[in-house]
Design an enzyme around this catalytic site. Structure first.
Site, short mmCIF file in Angstrom:
data_model
loop_
_atom_site.label_atom_id
_atom_site.label_comp_id
_atom_site.label_asym_id
_atom_site.label_seq_id
_atom_site.Cartn_x
_atom_site.Cartn_y
_atom_site.Cartn_z
N MET A 30 -2.72 3.96 9.15
CA MET A 30 -3.84 4.89 9.36
C MET A 30 -5.17 4.19 9.05
O MET A 30 -6.20 4.86 8.92
CB MET A 30 -3.67 6.14 8.50
CG MET A 30 -2.41 6.92 8.88
SD MET A 30 -2.52 8.68 8.60
CE MET A 30 -2.71 8.72 6.82
N GLY A 31 -5.15 2.86 8.94
CA GLY A 31 -6.39 2.13 8.73
C GLY A 31 -6.86 2.17 7.28
O GLY A 31 -6.11 2.54 6.38
N HIS A 34 -5.60 -2.14 2.97
CA HIS A 34 -5.64 -2.82 1.68
C HIS A 34 -4.57 -3.91 1.70
O HIS A 34 -3.87 -4.09 2.71
CB HIS A 34 -5.45 -1.83 0.53
CG HIS A 34 -4.25 -0.94 0.69
ND1 HIS A 34 -2.96 -1.43 0.66
CD2 HIS A 34 -4.15 0.40 0.92
CE1 HIS A 34 -2.11 -0.44 0.83
NE2 HIS A 34 -2.80 0.68 1.02
N GLY A 36 -1.70 -4.08 0.50
CA GLY A 36 -0.34 -3.60 0.81
C GLY A 36 -0.09 -3.61 2.31
O GLY A 36 0.97 -4.05 2.78
N HIS A 37 -1.06 -3.13 3.09
CA HIS A 37 -0.92 -3.15 4.55
C HIS A 37 -0.82 -4.59 5.06
O HIS A 37 -0.02 -4.90 5.94
CB HIS A 37 -2.15 -2.52 5.22
CG HIS A 37 -2.33 -1.05 4.99
ND1 HIS A 37 -3.37 -0.55 4.25
CD2 HIS A 37 -1.63 0.02 5.44
CE1 HIS A 37 -3.31 0.79 4.26
NE2 HIS A 37 -2.26 1.15 4.95
N ASP A 150 6.02 4.58 0.68
CA ASP A 150 6.33 5.86 1.33
C ASP A 150 7.84 5.89 1.60
O ASP A 150 8.27 5.89 2.75
CB ASP A 150 5.51 6.01 2.60
CG ASP A 150 4.02 5.99 2.32
OD1 ASP A 150 3.46 7.04 2.03
OD2 ASP A 150 3.42 4.89 2.34
N GLN A 153 9.29 8.63 3.87
CA GLN A 153 8.89 8.38 5.26
C GLN A 153 9.76 7.30 5.90
O GLN A 153 10.26 7.46 7.01
CB GLN A 153 7.41 7.95 5.28
CG GLN A 153 6.94 7.36 6.59
CD GLN A 153 5.45 7.07 6.56
OE1 GLN A 153 4.65 7.98 6.59
NE2 GLN A 153 5.07 5.80 6.50
N SER A 185 -3.21 2.20 -2.33
CA SER A 185 -3.23 3.29 -1.35
C SER A 185 -4.65 3.49 -0.86
O SER A 185 -5.61 3.37 -1.64
CB SER A 185 -2.73 4.58 -2.02
OG SER A 185 -3.05 5.69 -1.21
N ARG A 187 -5.84 6.18 -0.25
CA ARG A 187 -6.32 7.39 -0.94
C ARG A 187 -6.86 7.10 -2.34
O ARG A 187 -7.53 7.96 -2.91
CB ARG A 187 -5.20 8.43 -1.02
CG ARG A 187 -4.90 9.05 0.34
CD ARG A 187 -3.94 10.22 0.21
NE ARG A 187 -3.94 11.06 1.39
CZ ARG A 187 -3.14 10.89 2.44
NH1 ARG A 187 -2.27 9.91 2.46
NH2 ARG A 187 -3.22 11.70 3.48
P1 AMP Z 1 -0.73 4.33 5.80
O1 AMP Z 1 -1.91 3.62 6.37
O2 AMP Z 1 -0.96 4.92 4.45
O3 AMP Z 1 -0.11 5.29 6.80
O4 AMP Z 1 0.37 3.21 5.56
C1 AMP Z 1 0.81 2.37 6.59
C2 AMP Z 1 2.00 1.57 6.12
O5 AMP Z 1 1.64 0.79 4.98
C3 AMP Z 1 3.17 2.47 5.70
O6 AMP Z 1 4.39 1.88 6.13
C4 AMP Z 1 3.06 2.45 4.19
O7 AMP Z 1 4.29 2.67 3.53
C5 AMP Z 1 2.57 1.03 3.94
N1 AMP Z 1 1.92 0.93 2.63
C6 AMP Z 1 0.95 1.75 2.14
N2 AMP Z 1 0.64 1.40 0.88
C7 AMP Z 1 1.42 0.34 0.57
C8 AMP Z 1 1.59 -0.48 -0.60
N3 AMP Z 1 0.88 -0.28 -1.70
N4 AMP Z 1 2.50 -1.49 -0.56
C9 AMP Z 1 3.24 -1.70 0.56
N5 AMP Z 1 3.13 -0.97 1.69
C10 AMP Z 1 2.25 0.04 1.70
#
Ligand code: AMP
Length: 286
Positions: A30-31, A34, A36-37, A150, A153, A185, A187
């Site tokens: 969702m952009g 960070h 993690g992405h 997640d 998910q 995150s 968020r």
């Molecule tokens: P989102 O942008 O929050 O929808 O996340 C996109 C992808 O990044 C999803 O597969 C999340 O599980 C993964 N993601 C989000 N935060 C982290 C994190 N801290 N470490 C690893 N993967 C993450």
């Protein structure tokens, strides 16, 4: 790196790649990216020939009052990060491209989507599985990567892939954390400095339960109680859930005997934060 804003344009590139027998990798996001992405991009990159990252804040996974307008966005910065991590394309559709006015179709995984986060966000996972299906169709990916952050998910998407016979391999990457343990995150940007300090209590609670298990405690009720006590030492936190569940069915358990998920969701100011730890139970030798 190409940026596609509509499905037909993306599809014509994807079809050309398919004709050359190239393996397509996909990272849905969702952009407001960070580390993690970016770790997901780095993990999948060696496993594919062409890599597509999507950025789409999916309205179907936000419930009423969840305020999608507030979700943080920064496309220019995301574009730079994605390019620096050598993706081949960004898919960045507008809401009308994904959901025109006459859109009526949903994909729903029952049972797994009704517990944990599904309890307080009853339409959330239906939104996730619907958009992920559309993104799988648009990218024609061979492999896709999701984060363990997640967990529910990722489990639901794996179930959907199995149930609908999608020919797509899934990778799950570990949760990337800040130095104090807070799961990264998008968020987290909602948190004030003080809330940011407090937010780590969720991870601390999960860790406490993990440590108790490591020291021989197998009663889920006790772990739940200890997690709650840990979080409630911190002011102004509201607990959504702190759970000990079977890692495959997500159903509550009494005694830890199989692979188990410690999972929690808390409210802190404007942010709802989630995190989890998986306990891999060693098989008992016969
Ligand atoms: P989102 O942008 O929050 O929808 O996340 C996109 C992808 O990044 C999803 O597969 C999340 O599980 C993964 N993601 C989000 N935060 C982290 C994190 N801290 N470490 C690893 N993967 C993450």
């Amino acid at each position: 790196m190409d940026i596609y804003r509509n499905i037909n344009e993306l599809r014509s590139s994807v079809n050309a790649w398919k004709k050359q027998n190239l393996r397509i990798g996909f990272v849905p996001t969702m952009g407001f990216l960070h580390t993690g992405h970016l770790a997901l991009i780095d993990a999948i990159k060696p496993k594919c020939d062409k890599l597509i990252v999507s950025i789409f804040v999916n309205p179907k996974q936000f419930g009423p009052g969840e305020d999608i307008e507030r979700y943080p966005r920064n496309f220019e910065r995301d574009q730079q990060s994605i390019e620096a991590h050598h993706a081949d394309a960004i898919f960045y559709p507008a809401v009308e491209e994904m959901y025109p006015d006459d859109y009526y179709t949903y994909v729903q995984v029952e049972e797994l989507g009704a517990v944990l986060c599904g309890r307080s966000r009853p339409t959330h996972f239906r939104g996730v599985t619907t958009v992920v299906t559309k993104l799988f169709m648009a990218t024609k990916c061979d492999i896709a990567v999701f984060g363990q952050k997640d967990y529910q998910q990722a489990l639901i998407i794996q179930q959907m892939i199995k149930d609908l016979n999608f020919d797509i391999e899934v990778m799950i990457c570990p949760t990337l954390r800040e130095e104090d343990g807070l799961a990264m995150s998008s968020r987290n940007s909602y948190l004030s400095e003080e809330e940011r300090q407090r937010a780590v209590c969720l991870y601390r609670a999960l860790k406490r339960a993990e440590d108790l298990y490591a020291n021989g405690e197998k009663h889920a009720a006790l772990l739940r109680e200890e997690m709650k006590n840990e979080v409630l030492t911190v002011p102004e936190i509201r607990i959504d859930y702190l759970e000990v569940v079977d890692a495959l069915t997500l159903q509550s358990i009494d005694i830890i005997e199989r692979k188990t998920l410690l999972a929690g969701a808390i409210w802190l100011g404007k942010a709802r934060l989630i995190d989890n730890i998986v306990i891999d139970v060693e098989p008992i030798d016969a």
